[in-house]
Design a protein around this motif. Structure first.
Motif, PDB file in Angstrom:
ATOM      1  N   GLU A   1       3.124   2.646  13.035  1.00 32.56           N
ATOM      2  CA  GLU A   1       2.133   3.175  13.979  1.00 32.56           C
ATOM      3  C   GLU A   1       0.914   3.734  13.254  1.00 32.56           C
ATOM      4  OE1 GLU A   1       4.416   6.019  16.198  1.00 32.56           O
ATOM      5  OE2 GLU A   1       5.242   4.487  17.545  1.00 32.56           O
ATOM      6  N   ALA A   2       1.130   4.419  12.128  1.00 31.46           N
ATOM      7  CA  ALA A   2       0.008   4.974  11.361  1.00 31.46           C
ATOM      8  C   ALA A   2      -0.875   3.848  10.819  1.00 31.46           C
ATOM      9  CB  ALA A   2       0.521   5.851  10.222  1.00 31.46           C
ATOM     10  N   ALA A   3      -0.243   2.808  10.283  1.00 31.14           N
ATOM     11  CA  ALA A   3      -1.006   1.678   9.743  1.00 31.14           C
ATOM     12  C   ALA A   3      -1.763   0.947  10.853  1.00 31.14           C
ATOM     13  CB  ALA A   3      -0.074   0.715   9.005  1.00 31.14           C
ATOM     14  N   LEU A   4      -1.094   0.723  11.952  1.00 26.47           N
ATOM     15  CA  LEU A   4      -1.738   0.039  13.079  1.00 26.47           C
ATOM     16  C   LEU A   4      -2.893   0.878  13.626  1.00 26.47           C
ATOM     17  CD1 LEU A   4      -1.684  -2.481  14.836  1.00 26.47           C
ATOM     18  CD2 LEU A   4      -0.003  -1.337  16.293  1.00 26.47           C
ATOM     19  N   GLY A   5      -2.698   2.189  13.692  1.00 26.94           N
ATOM     20  CA  GLY A   5      -3.777   3.082  14.138  1.00 26.94           C
ATOM     21  C   GLY A   5      -4.992   3.006  13.231  1.00 26.94           C
ATOM     22  N   TRP A   6      -4.764   2.892  11.925  1.00 26.46           N
ATOM     23  CA  TRP A   6      -5.869   2.772  10.974  1.00 26.46           C
ATOM     24  C   TRP A   6      -6.633   1.478  11.214  1.00 26.46           C
ATOM     25  CZ3 TRP A   6      -7.889  -0.322   7.211  1.00 26.46           C
ATOM     26  CH2 TRP A   6      -8.797   0.247   6.323  1.00 26.46           C
ATOM     27  N   VAL A   7      -5.907   0.374  11.399  1.00 25.48           N
ATOM     28  CA  VAL A   7      -6.551  -0.927  11.637  1.00 25.48           C
ATOM     29  C   VAL A   7      -7.369  -0.879  12.932  1.00 25.48           C
ATOM     30  CG1 VAL A   7      -6.156  -3.379  12.141  1.00 25.48           C
ATOM     31  CG2 VAL A   7      -4.833  -2.250  10.344  1.00 25.48           C
TER      32      VAL A   7
ATOM     33  N   LYS B   1       1.398   4.559   1.693  1.00 26.98           N
ATOM     34  CA  LYS B   1       0.279   3.826   1.090  1.00 26.98           C
ATOM     35  C   LYS B   1       0.169   2.462   1.746  1.00 26.98           C
ATOM     36  CE  LYS B   1      -0.870   6.526  -2.490  1.00 26.98           C
ATOM     37  NZ  LYS B   1      -0.247   7.768  -2.371  1.00 26.98           N
ATOM     38  N   VAL B   2      -1.066   2.090   1.990  1.00 28.59           N
ATOM     39  CA  VAL B   2      -1.383   0.765   2.511  1.00 28.59           C
ATOM     40  C   VAL B   2      -2.459   0.166   1.607  1.00 28.59           C
ATOM     41  CG1 VAL B   2      -0.775   1.334   4.905  1.00 28.59           C
ATOM     42  CG2 VAL B   2      -3.112   1.672   4.126  1.00 28.59           C
ATOM     43  N   THR B   3      -2.522  -1.138   1.586  1.00 22.76           N
ATOM     44  CA  THR B   3      -3.570  -1.803   0.810  1.00 22.76           C
ATOM     45  C   THR B   3      -4.494  -2.524   1.777  1.00 22.76           C
ATOM     46  OG1 THR B   3      -2.022  -2.092  -1.023  1.00 22.76           O
ATOM     47  CG2 THR B   3      -4.048  -3.403  -1.075  1.00 22.76           C
ATOM     48  N   HIS B   4      -5.778  -2.210   1.674  1.00 20.22           N
ATOM     49  CA  HIS B   4      -6.790  -2.796   2.549  1.00 20.22           C
ATOM     50  C   HIS B   4      -7.517  -3.907   1.793  1.00 20.22           C
ATOM     51  CE1 HIS B   4     -11.039  -2.481   4.321  1.00 20.22           C
ATOM     52  NE2 HIS B   4     -10.316  -3.170   5.168  1.00 20.22           N
ATOM     53  N   PHE B   5      -7.489  -5.087   2.371  1.00 21.49           N
ATOM     54  CA  PHE B   5      -8.214  -6.239   1.827  1.00 21.49           C
ATOM     55  C   PHE B   5      -9.401  -6.487   2.760  1.00 21.49           C
ATOM     56  CE2 PHE B   5      -3.874  -6.557   0.482  1.00 21.49           C
ATOM     57  CZ  PHE B   5      -3.893  -7.128  -0.779  1.00 21.49           C
TER      58      PHE B   5
ATOM     59  N   LEU C   1      -2.538  -6.863  10.283  1.00 20.07           N
ATOM     60  CA  LEU C   1      -1.613  -5.932   9.641  1.00 20.07           C
ATOM     61  C   LEU C   1      -0.390  -6.741   9.248  1.00 20.07           C
ATOM     62  CD1 LEU C   1      -0.406  -3.184   8.837  1.00 20.07           C
ATOM     63  CD2 LEU C   1       0.325  -2.924  11.218  1.00 20.07           C
ATOM     64  N   ILE C   2      -0.040  -6.707   7.957  1.00 16.34           N
ATOM     65  CA  ILE C   2       1.163  -7.382   7.483  1.00 16.34           C
ATOM     66  C   ILE C   2       2.228  -6.318   7.249  1.00 16.34           C
ATOM     67  CG2 ILE C   2       2.205  -8.788   5.678  1.00 16.34           C
ATOM     68  CD1 ILE C   2      -0.534 -10.079   5.239  1.00 16.34           C
ATOM     69  N   ALA C   3       3.322  -6.424   8.003  1.00 12.08           N
ATOM     70  CA  ALA C   3       4.434  -5.477   7.921  1.00 12.08           C
ATOM     71  C   ALA C   3       5.606  -6.160   7.212  1.00 12.08           C
ATOM     72  CB  ALA C   3       4.834  -5.022   9.325  1.00 12.08           C
ATOM     73  N   PRO C   4       6.009  -5.642   6.060  1.00 11.73           N
ATOM     74  CA  PRO C   4       6.988  -6.344   5.230  1.00 11.73           C
ATOM     75  C   PRO C   4       8.433  -6.240   5.712  1.00 11.73           C
ATOM     76  CG  PRO C   4       6.347  -4.304   4.173  1.00 11.73           C
ATOM     77  CD  PRO C   4       5.507  -4.431   5.414  1.00 11.73           C
TER      78      PRO C   4
ATOM     79  N   VAL D   1      -7.519  -7.363   6.193  1.00 10.73           N
ATOM     80  CA  VAL D   1      -6.060  -7.332   6.188  1.00 10.73           C
ATOM     81  C   VAL D   1      -5.578  -6.000   5.626  1.00 10.73           C
ATOM     82  CG1 VAL D   1      -3.952  -8.471   5.357  1.00 10.73           C
ATOM     83  CG2 VAL D   1      -6.005  -9.836   5.807  1.00 10.73           C
ATOM     84  N   LEU D   2      -4.517  -5.479   6.210  1.00  6.99           N
ATOM     85  CA  LEU D   2      -3.864  -4.277   5.713  1.00  6.99           C
ATOM     86  C   LEU D   2      -2.397  -4.621   5.477  1.00  6.99           C
ATOM     87  CD1 LEU D   2      -4.888  -1.283   5.373  1.00  6.99           C
ATOM     88  CD2 LEU D   2      -3.542  -0.776   7.396  1.00  6.99           C
ATOM     89  N   THR D   3      -1.906  -4.336   4.251  1.00  3.79           N
ATOM     90  CA  THR D   3      -0.480  -4.484   3.977  1.00  3.79           C
ATOM     91  C   THR D   3       0.116  -3.086   3.875  1.00  3.79           C
ATOM     92  OG1 THR D   3      -0.822  -4.616   1.586  1.00  3.79           O
ATOM     93  CG2 THR D   3      -0.737  -6.707   2.801  1.00  3.79           C
ATOM     94  N   LEU D   4       1.343  -2.941   4.306  1.00  7.29           N
ATOM     95  CA  LEU D   4       1.988  -1.640   4.452  1.00  7.29           C
ATOM     96  C   LEU D   4       3.194  -1.526   3.538  1.00  7.29           C
ATOM     97  CD1 LEU D   4       2.980   0.928   6.111  1.00  7.29           C
ATOM     98  CD2 LEU D   4       3.911  -0.703   7.755  1.00  7.29           C
ATOM     99  N   ASP D   5       3.294  -0.409   2.829  1.00  3.94           N
ATOM    100  CA  ASP D   5       4.524  -0.051   2.131  1.00  3.94           C
ATOM    101  C   ASP D   5       5.149   1.103   2.907  1.00  3.94           C
ATOM    102  OD1 ASP D   5       5.109  -1.608  -0.238  1.00  3.94           O
ATOM    103  OD2 ASP D   5       3.262  -0.828  -1.102  1.00  3.94           O
ATOM    104  N   TYR D   6       6.293   0.837   3.556  1.00  2.00           N
ATOM    105  CA  TYR D   6       6.990   1.901   4.286  1.00  2.00           C
ATOM    106  C   TYR D   6       7.378   3.015   3.324  1.00  2.00           C
ATOM    107  CZ  TYR D   6       7.728  -1.892   7.639  1.00  2.00           C
ATOM    108  OH  TYR D   6       7.557  -2.929   8.499  1.00  2.00           O
ATOM    109  N   ARG D   7       7.600   4.196   3.859  1.00  2.00           N
ATOM    110  CA  ARG D   7       8.026   5.318   3.031  1.00  2.00           C
ATOM    111  C   ARG D   7       9.223   4.938   2.166  1.00  2.00           C
ATOM    112  NH1 ARG D   7       8.635   9.819   7.123  1.00  2.00           N
ATOM    113  NH2 ARG D   7       6.912   8.661   8.016  1.00  2.00           N
TER     114      ARG D   7
END
Length: 143
Positions: free
Chosen positions: A109-115, A18-22, A36-39, A62-68
């Motif tokens: 990579e999945a989150a970055l690809g989406w952005v 899951k990612v959150t798109h702002f 992309l904010i990677a925690p 902005v996209l924030t990422l929750d890793y698996r």
């Protein structure tokens, strides 16, 4: 616009993250980057929401990422104390295990690809905290 939760899958794994798109809340006269904010390890993406909201108010998507297995990407039906259930949910067997260098890199990579796919006309900026800053550059173990 309110933030939206987006479900993604890496092209290398079926595990849903899951990612959150702002979305940008301001139309800027000058170009703004997509971010992309990677925690950091153990820090849910929600921790970075105030920062993401601020960047969004300046016109940056902005996209924030929750890793698996962290934050919103933790499966509700998996007991963290049940190792077999955790490994099954990750799609890994006992021999493979789970590594940040492999699975979390795939999530990034999945989150970055989406952005990139959504905001290809913009400069892309990755802001990483701790492992989030290194994850993109980690080398996967060789088989």
């Amino acid at each position: 616009m309110d933030p939206e939760i987006v479900s993604l899958r890496s092209h290398r794994s079926s595990f849903p993250i899951k990612v959150t798109h702002f979305p940008p809340r301001l139309i800027s006269s000058r170009p703004t980057p997509a971010v992309l904010i990677a925690p950091a390890t153990g820090v849910p993406a929600s921790f970075y929401a105030p920062y993401a909201e601020h960047l969004s108010s300046l016109g940056c998507p902005v996209l924030t990422l929750d890793y698996r297995f962290s934050g919103l990407s933790y499966p509700a039906d998996v007991d963290p104390k049940d190792r077999a259930a955790v490994l099954k949910a990750l799609g890994s067997d006992e021999a493979q295990g789970v590594t940040i260098a492999r699975e979390w890199k795939w999530d990034m990579e999945a989150a970055l690809g989406w952005v990139v796919g959504r905001y290809r006309e913009r400069e892309i900026v990755v802001i990483g905290a701790s492992v989030g800053g290194a994850c993109r550059f980690l080398r996967e173990e060789e088989s």
